[in-house]
Design a protein around this motif. Structure first.
Motif, PDB file in Angstrom:
ATOM      1  N   HIS A   7      38.557  54.712  36.638  1.00 49.17           N
ATOM      2  CA  HIS A   7      38.076  54.832  35.261  1.00 49.17           C
ATOM      3  C   HIS A   7      39.239  54.515  34.326  1.00 49.17           C
ATOM      4  N   THR A   8      39.107  53.429  33.574  1.00 46.33           N
ATOM      5  CA  THR A   8      40.169  53.019  32.659  1.00 46.33           C
ATOM      6  C   THR A   8      39.697  53.211  31.225  1.00 46.33           C
ATOM      7  N   THR A   9      40.604  53.663  30.376  1.00 47.09           N
ATOM      8  CA  THR A   9      40.250  53.966  28.987  1.00 47.09           C
ATOM      9  C   THR A   9      40.886  53.006  27.990  1.00 47.09           C
ATOM     10  N   SER A  10      41.558  51.972  28.490  1.00 42.53           N
ATOM     11  CA  SER A  10      42.187  50.992  27.600  1.00 42.53           C
ATOM     12  C   SER A  10      42.343  49.674  28.333  1.00 42.53           C
ATOM     13  N   PRO A  11      42.453  48.555  27.596  1.00 43.67           N
ATOM     14  CA  PRO A  11      42.712  47.271  28.243  1.00 43.67           C
ATOM     15  C   PRO A  11      43.988  47.297  29.076  1.00 43.67           C
ATOM     16  N   GLU A  12      44.985  48.050  28.611  1.00 33.02           N
ATOM     17  CA  GLU A  12      46.261  48.126  29.336  1.00 33.02           C
ATOM     18  C   GLU A  12      46.081  48.760  30.716  1.00 33.02           C
ATOM     19  N   GLN A  13      45.252  49.809  30.804  1.00 32.88           N
ATOM     20  CA  GLN A  13      44.994  50.440  32.101  1.00 32.88           C
ATOM     21  C   GLN A  13      44.239  49.501  33.030  1.00 32.88           C
ATOM     22  N   THR A  14      43.299  48.751  32.469  1.00 31.70           N
ATOM     23  CA  THR A  14      42.565  47.786  33.283  1.00 31.70           C
ATOM     24  C   THR A  14      43.498  46.702  33.806  1.00 31.70           C
ATOM     25  N   MET A  15      44.403  46.237  32.953  1.00 33.20           N
ATOM     26  CA  MET A  15      45.379  45.241  33.383  1.00 33.20           C
ATOM     27  C   MET A  15      46.314  45.800  34.446  1.00 33.20           C
ATOM     28  N   GLU A  16      46.721  47.053  34.321  1.00 30.93           N
ATOM     29  CA  GLU A  16      47.608  47.678  35.296  1.00 30.93           C
ATOM     30  C   GLU A  16      46.965  47.697  36.676  1.00 30.93           C
ATOM     31  N   LEU A  17      45.672  47.958  36.730  1.00 28.18           N
ATOM     32  CA  LEU A  17      44.970  47.956  38.010  1.00 28.18           C
ATOM     33  C   LEU A  17      44.970  46.548  38.609  1.00 28.18           C
ATOM     34  N   GLY A  18      44.764  45.546  37.762  1.00 26.74           N
ATOM     35  CA  GLY A  18      44.840  44.167  38.232  1.00 26.74           C
ATOM     36  C   GLY A  18      46.224  43.810  38.742  1.00 26.74           C
ATOM     37  N   MET A  19      47.258  44.306  38.073  1.00 22.64           N
ATOM     38  CA  MET A  19      48.632  44.056  38.518  1.00 22.64           C
ATOM     39  C   MET A  19      48.872  44.641  39.899  1.00 22.64           C
ATOM     40  N   GLN A  20      48.335  45.843  40.145  1.00 19.49           N
ATOM     41  CA  GLN A  20      48.491  46.438  41.475  1.00 19.49           C
ATOM     42  C   GLN A  20      47.811  45.593  42.545  1.00 19.49           C
ATOM     43  N   LEU A  21      46.654  45.050  42.205  1.00 16.87           N
ATOM     44  CA  LEU A  21      45.932  44.234  43.185  1.00 16.87           C
ATOM     45  C   LEU A  21      46.669  42.936  43.486  1.00 16.87           C
ATOM     46  N   ALA A  22      47.413  42.421  42.527  1.00 11.42           N
ATOM     47  CA  ALA A  22      48.091  41.131  42.699  1.00 11.42           C
ATOM     48  C   ALA A  22      48.986  41.111  43.928  1.00 11.42           C
ATOM     49  N   SER A  23      49.651  42.223  44.205  1.00 13.08           N
ATOM     50  CA  SER A  23      50.582  42.261  45.334  1.00 13.08           C
ATOM     51  C   SER A  23      49.870  42.191  46.685  1.00 13.08           C
ATOM     52  N   ARG A  24      48.554  42.394  46.689  1.00  7.83           N
ATOM     53  CA  ARG A  24      47.790  42.380  47.928  1.00  7.83           C
ATOM     54  C   ARG A  24      47.067  41.060  48.166  1.00  7.83           C
ATOM     55  N   LEU A  25      47.104  40.171  47.186  1.00  6.19           N
ATOM     56  CA  LEU A  25      46.307  38.953  47.304  1.00  6.19           C
ATOM     57  C   LEU A  25      46.901  37.974  48.300  1.00  6.19           C
ATOM     58  N   LYS A  26      45.995  37.331  49.039  1.00  6.58           N
ATOM     59  CA  LYS A  26      46.384  36.303  49.990  1.00  6.58           C
ATOM     60  C   LYS A  26      45.329  35.205  49.978  1.00  6.58           C
ATOM     61  N   PRO A  27      45.729  33.971  50.277  1.00  2.00           N
ATOM     62  CA  PRO A  27      44.726  32.916  50.423  1.00  2.00           C
ATOM     63  C   PRO A  27      43.689  33.326  51.470  1.00  2.00           C
ATOM     64  N   GLY A  28      42.448  32.986  51.215  1.00  2.00           N
ATOM     65  CA  GLY A  28      41.382  33.363  52.135  1.00  2.00           C
ATOM     66  C   GLY A  28      40.768  34.714  51.828  1.00  2.00           C
ATOM     67  N   MET A  29      41.268  35.419  50.797  1.00  2.00           N
ATOM     68  CA  MET A  29      40.732  36.713  50.381  1.00  2.00           C
ATOM     69  C   MET A  29      40.498  36.667  48.874  1.00  2.00           C
ATOM     70  N   PRO A  30      39.443  35.964  48.434  1.00  3.73           N
ATOM     71  CA  PRO A  30      39.201  35.835  46.991  1.00  3.73           C
ATOM     72  C   PRO A  30      38.800  37.169  46.370  1.00  3.73           C
ATOM     73  N   VAL A  31      39.042  37.276  45.061  1.00  2.00           N
ATOM     74  CA  VAL A  31      38.628  38.451  44.293  1.00  2.00           C
ATOM     75  C   VAL A  31      37.357  38.073  43.551  1.00  2.00           C
ATOM     76  N   LEU A  32      36.273  38.773  43.855  1.00  2.00           N
ATOM     77  CA  LEU A  32      34.976  38.486  43.246  1.00  2.00           C
ATOM     78  C   LEU A  32      34.669  39.554  42.199  1.00  2.00           C
ATOM     79  N   LEU A  33      34.454  39.127  40.968  1.00  4.67           N
ATOM     80  CA  LEU A  33      34.247  40.050  39.857  1.00  4.67           C
ATOM     81  C   LEU A  33      32.779  40.044  39.430  1.00  4.67           C
ATOM     82  N   PHE A  34      32.213  41.240  39.340  1.00  8.82           N
ATOM     83  CA  PHE A  34      30.816  41.418  38.951  1.00  8.82           C
ATOM     84  C   PHE A  34      30.764  42.352  37.736  1.00  8.82           C
TER      85      PHE A  34
END
Length: 300
Positions: A7-34
């Motif tokens: 649960h994020t209460t600001s754009p900054e918190q939402t971006m922070e969650l995306g930043m955490q996910l960035a370190s886990r990304l690899k080719p062949g594992m796309p991020v699908l947003l709904f």
């Protein structure tokens, strides 16, 4: 599939969650947003881009379908590019060949983030699914890791049966999984990104082969009816894997089936490994399974 709900209460918190996910990304594992318009998808993508060292302004490519960015922070592994797709203008199920999506999904150096992924005719087998909901005073973001290298919950029973794992060992594993999941959910509540499914199923299987290195075998130790067939199976396992630690045996079994991530978490619950490879325990999924195992005696 166990989801992590944030649960994020600001754009900054939402971006922070995306930043955490960035370190886990690899080719062949796309991020699908709904999610609907204004639910946080683009801010999340901005966070991913920032985590990848991209300093350009990130905008949804609604009319171009895709924007491509050079990643600046990927260590020494490989040179990668972020492909940010926006499928809003596509009809559900419409072919995506003309916008290059199929090519980038299969490219060994491409990271893919896809907004409006509900337009896809078929979801990739491996992907990270992120659902967004705009609430009255916050955004609810639900993340699920669909990863073929991690054991699914419905496969656990099959492994227990295949290895004839004793009932009291299964009870211990269930309690460890419960403790690890409880702590994991508390961390998720603190906006820390975790793959709860990986934690839970690895904990359920961490002592899969425990009978192979019991100090001694005594029928009185077992809390179940023991047939001669079951007893002989355990003795054969002990002979086959004599001198090996049960964590390494289970790791090998899972590696054979392609469950590399689960295998690694299980391998590292061996206490000797924390002395030999302490850096591996900075991975929270590894640390939580190890910690929970050390906090559970038998099934308490």
């Amino acid at each position: 599939m166990i989801a992590s709900v944030y649960h994020t209460t600001s754009p900054e918190q939402t971006m922070e969650l995306g930043m955490q996910l960035a370190s886990r990304l690899k080719p062949g594992m796309p991020v699908l947003l709904f999610g609907d318009l204004g639910s946080g998808k683009t801010h999340f993508t901005k966070g991913i881009a920032k985590g990848l060292g991209i300093n350009e302004i990130i905008k949804s490519p609604t009319f171009a379908y895709v924007n491509t960015y050079k990643c600046e922070v990927r260590g020494a592994m490989y040179d990668v590019t972020l492909h940010h797709y926006d499928l809003y203008r596509l009809q559900s199920g419409e072919a995506t060949d003309s916008i290059g999506l199929e090519d980038s999904l299969n490219h060994p150096h491409a990271l893919n983030v896809i907004e409006w992924a509900d337009r896809l005719a078929h979801l990739p087998k491996d992907h990270i699914r992120v659902n967004f909901k705009a609430k009255e005073n916050h955004h609810e973001i639900t993340i699920r890791f669909h990863d073929s290298q991690a054991v699914a919950k419905d496969a656990v029973q099959r492994y227990w049966d295949q290895w004839t794992t004793p009932m009291h060992v299964r009870a211990h594993c269930e309690k460890v999984a419960e403790v690890a999941l409880q702590i994991g959910r508390a961390l998720v509540g603190q906006q820390i990104l975790l793959d709860l499914n990986l934690i839970y199923t690895a904990a359920l299987l961490h002592d899969l082969c425990r009978v192979c290195d019991f100090n001694e075998m005594d029928r009185a130790y077992f809390s179940e009816p023991i047939t001669e067939e079951k007893w002989d199976t355990w003795l054969q396992q002990r002979e086959q894997f004599k001198g090996m630690h049960h964590a390494d045996i289970a790791c090998g079994a899972l590696l054979e089936d392609g469950y590399n991530k689960s295998a690694e978490v299980i391998r590292l619950h061996n206490s000797l490994r924390i002395l030999e490879e302490p850096e591996k325990y900075s991975i929270l999924e590894v640390a939580l399974v190890y910690y929970a195992d050390k906090r559970v005696k038998h099934d308490q």
